[in-house]
Write an enzyme that holds these catalytic residues in place. Structure first.
Site, PDB file in Angstrom:
ATOM      1  N   GLY A 203       0.811  -1.218   0.000  1.00  0.00           N
ATOM      2  CA  GLY A 203       0.000   0.000   0.000  1.00  0.00           C
ATOM      3  C   GLY A 203       0.840   1.261   0.000  1.00  0.00           C
ATOM      4  O   GLY A 203       2.025   1.246  -0.300  1.00  0.00           O
TER       5      GLY A 203
ATOM      6  N   HIS B   3       2.477   4.827  -4.927  1.00  0.00           N
ATOM      7  CA  HIS B   3       3.006   5.971  -5.667  1.00  0.00           C
ATOM      8  C   HIS B   3       3.131   5.557  -7.138  1.00  0.00           C
ATOM      9  O   HIS B   3       2.756   4.432  -7.514  1.00  0.00           O
ATOM     10  CB  HIS B   3       4.348   6.421  -5.074  1.00  0.00           C
ATOM     11  CG  HIS B   3       5.317   5.294  -4.867  1.00  0.00           C
ATOM     12  ND1 HIS B   3       5.882   4.605  -5.904  1.00  0.00           N
ATOM     13  CD2 HIS B   3       5.794   4.715  -3.732  1.00  0.00           C
ATOM     14  CE1 HIS B   3       6.677   3.669  -5.440  1.00  0.00           C
ATOM     15  NE2 HIS B   3       6.642   3.705  -4.116  1.00  0.00           N
TER      16      HIS B   3
ATOM     17  N   HIS C 163       4.328   2.088  -8.098  1.00  0.00           N
ATOM     18  CA  HIS C 163       3.366   0.985  -8.027  1.00  0.00           C
ATOM     19  C   HIS C 163       2.432   0.997  -9.239  1.00  0.00           C
ATOM     20  O   HIS C 163       2.080  -0.050  -9.777  1.00  0.00           O
ATOM     21  CB  HIS C 163       2.500   1.099  -6.771  1.00  0.00           C
ATOM     22  CG  HIS C 163       3.246   0.932  -5.479  1.00  0.00           C
ATOM     23  ND1 HIS C 163       3.538   1.982  -4.642  1.00  0.00           N
ATOM     24  CD2 HIS C 163       3.750  -0.173  -4.882  1.00  0.00           C
ATOM     25  CE1 HIS C 163       4.179   1.535  -3.587  1.00  0.00           C
ATOM     26  NE2 HIS C 163       4.333   0.235  -3.698  1.00  0.00           N
TER      27      HIS C 163
ATOM     28  N   GLY D 100       8.788  -4.529  -8.520  1.00  0.00           N
ATOM     29  CA  GLY D 100       9.686  -3.455  -8.917  1.00  0.00           C
ATOM     30  C   GLY D 100      11.145  -3.890  -8.849  1.00  0.00           C
ATOM     31  O   GLY D 100      11.541  -4.646  -7.961  1.00  0.00           O
ATOM     32  N   ARG D 101      11.936  -3.374  -9.798  1.00  0.00           N
ATOM     33  CA  ARG D 101      13.377  -3.670  -9.761  1.00  0.00           C
ATOM     34  C   ARG D 101      14.077  -2.846  -8.682  1.00  0.00           C
ATOM     35  O   ARG D 101      15.249  -3.045  -8.422  1.00  0.00           O
ATOM     36  CB  ARG D 101      14.023  -3.358 -11.110  1.00  0.00           C
ATOM     37  CG  ARG D 101      13.637  -4.328 -12.153  1.00  0.00           C
ATOM     38  CD  ARG D 101      14.823  -4.580 -13.111  1.00  0.00           C
ATOM     39  NE  ARG D 101      14.288  -5.171 -14.304  1.00  0.00           N
ATOM     40  CZ  ARG D 101      14.227  -4.553 -15.475  1.00  0.00           C
ATOM     41  NH1 ARG D 101      14.733  -3.364 -15.633  1.00  0.00           N
ATOM     42  NH2 ARG D 101      13.701  -5.149 -16.505  1.00  0.00           N
TER      43      ARG D 101
ATOM     44  N   ASP E 128      13.501  -3.006  -5.588  1.00  0.00           N
ATOM     45  CA  ASP E 128      13.824  -4.026  -4.581  1.00  0.00           C
ATOM     46  C   ASP E 128      14.523  -5.173  -5.302  1.00  0.00           C
ATOM     47  O   ASP E 128      13.952  -6.251  -5.488  1.00  0.00           O
ATOM     48  CB  ASP E 128      12.551  -4.493  -3.880  1.00  0.00           C
ATOM     49  CG  ASP E 128      11.917  -3.370  -3.087  1.00  0.00           C
ATOM     50  OD1 ASP E 128      12.578  -2.828  -2.203  1.00  0.00           O
ATOM     51  OD2 ASP E 128      10.765  -3.016  -3.385  1.00  0.00           O
TER      52      ASP E 128
ATOM     53  N   SER F 108       9.678   5.657  -3.398  1.00  0.00           N
ATOM     54  CA  SER F 108       9.511   4.683  -2.320  1.00  0.00           C
ATOM     55  C   SER F 108       8.507   5.235  -1.322  1.00  0.00           C
ATOM     56  O   SER F 108       8.464   6.455  -1.099  1.00  0.00           O
ATOM     57  CB  SER F 108      10.866   4.487  -1.615  1.00  0.00           C
ATOM     58  OG  SER F 108      10.672   3.896  -0.341  1.00  0.00           O
ATOM     59  N   SER F 109       7.726   4.351  -0.735  1.00  0.00           N
ATOM     60  CA  SER F 109       6.791   4.797   0.305  1.00  0.00           C
ATOM     61  C   SER F 109       7.565   5.433   1.458  1.00  0.00           C
ATOM     62  O   SER F 109       7.054   6.319   2.137  1.00  0.00           O
ATOM     63  CB  SER F 109       5.973   3.621   0.820  1.00  0.00           C
ATOM     64  OG  SER F 109       5.261   3.054  -0.261  1.00  0.00           O
TER      65      SER F 109
HETATM   66  O1  PAF Z   1       7.691  -5.149  -2.083  1.00  0.00           O
HETATM   67  C1  PAF Z   1       6.774  -5.149  -1.245  1.00  0.00           C
HETATM   68  O2  PAF Z   1       5.962  -4.211  -1.148  1.00  0.00           O
HETATM   69  C2  PAF Z   1       6.638  -6.320  -0.298  1.00  0.00           C
HETATM   70  O3  PAF Z   1       7.873  -6.804   0.086  1.00  0.00           O
HETATM   71  C3  PAF Z   1       5.743  -7.456  -0.854  1.00  0.00           C
HETATM   72  C4  PAF Z   1       6.363  -8.096  -2.082  1.00  0.00           C
HETATM   73  C5  PAF Z   1       4.359  -6.908  -1.200  1.00  0.00           C
HETATM   74  C6  PAF Z   1       5.585  -8.557   0.197  1.00  0.00           C
HETATM   75  O4  PAF Z   1       4.990  -8.070   1.360  1.00  0.00           O
END
Ligand code: PAF
Length: 277
Positions: free
Chosen positions: A27, A30, A33, A143-144, A146, A181-182
């Protein structure tokens, strides 16, 4: 767009869908996402997003409690982006019993963020496996930004035989280059101005490596020192081989530079793929 809170209702809603593309999130959405949702449209006819702040992946003393929860606003954004179903379970729904059964993450998780966030990737692979079991998607989009998480999830799918195509999406950046990023929302104005330095340090390494420098350790050490001198607390700045996420050998050309560092109470991560000379 259907907003569904229980596993049984979700299963009923999705039972007749022939091709499900899934975007798991925590959640506080931004533009990064929304880019995942846009990409998901190319991989299925029914777009499902989940919103769940997963306690299991926050290390002790982490920011689980202060992680922003903005469900209504998130649902508005997802509806506008063309999402069909939002799955937003509460903790009791996703963890009806204490989650005694967990998955061990692969070796690639025992480094980089894994060194600084004990239990993080175990929490990630466990919740992603549960979500895959519930949603049964044909494709899932991550997302790349992460980068290590994406690598670990590809291993999860490979090693546990999930019939899910994993799709990685390029990092969305603010106009000054800061990776979206959040957690950027935690930054005070002075910190926000400083935050671009992490990405700039990685870019400098990327440029030097692309132009032929092979003294990887020295380049990373220099970047760590530069960030520390500017007031950052650096978790890591490291180069890795992209295909195996191990330290690169002199002949490796498919590289990625990854960094994680703190400004004040906020931990930021970023990475850049590099094509060697
Ligand atoms: O990347 C994220 O937001 C979280 O790590 C995920 C993949 C939703 C798992 O909780």
């Amino acid at each position: 767009m259907d907003i569904i809170h229980t596993v049984s209702e979700l299963r009923t809603r999705l039972a007749k869908e022939l091709s499900i593309a899934f975007v798991p999130t925590m959640g506080n959405l931004h533009a990064g996402h929304i880019a995942l949702v846009e990409e998901a449209k190319r991989h299925g006819t029914c777009l499902v997003a989940s919103i769940f702040v997963n306690r299991l992946q926050f290390e002790p003393g982490g920011d689980f409690d202060r992680y922003p929860r903005t469900l209504e606003e998130d649902c508005r954004k997802l509806a506008a982006a063309g999402c069909h179903v939002v799955f937003a379970p509460d903790e009791r729904e996703l963890y009806p019993a204490a989650q005694e059964i967990t998955l061990s993450p692969p070796l690639a998780a025992a480094q980089l963020c894994g060194d600084f966030r004990p239990g993080h990737f175990q929490g990630v692979v466990t919740v992603v496996a549960k979500l895959f079991n519930i949603v049964a998607p044909h494709a899932a989009v991550f997302g790349r930004k992460d980068y290590q998480q994406l690598f670990v999830i590809r291993e999860l799918v490979l090693q546990m035989n999930y019939p899910v195509a994993i799709v990685g999406v390029a990092t969305k950046r603010e106009p000054d280059g800061l990776a979206m990023s959040s957690r950027n929302g935690y930054l005070a104005p002075g910190e926000r101005a400083q935050a671009v330095q992490l990405g700039r340090s990685l870019r400098r390494i990327a440029e030097l490596v692309a132009s032929g420098r092979r003294d990887f350790d020295a380049l990373c050490e220099e970047a760590r020192e530069g960030l520390a001198a500017a007031g950052w607390r650096v978790d890591y700045v490291e180069l890795r081989n992209r295909s195996r996420l191990v330290p690169p050998g002199p002949a490796d050309r498919d590289l990625v530079v990854l960094g994680a560092a703190w400004i004040g109470r906020t931990r930021l991560i970023d990475n850049l793929e590099i094509d060697g000379p």
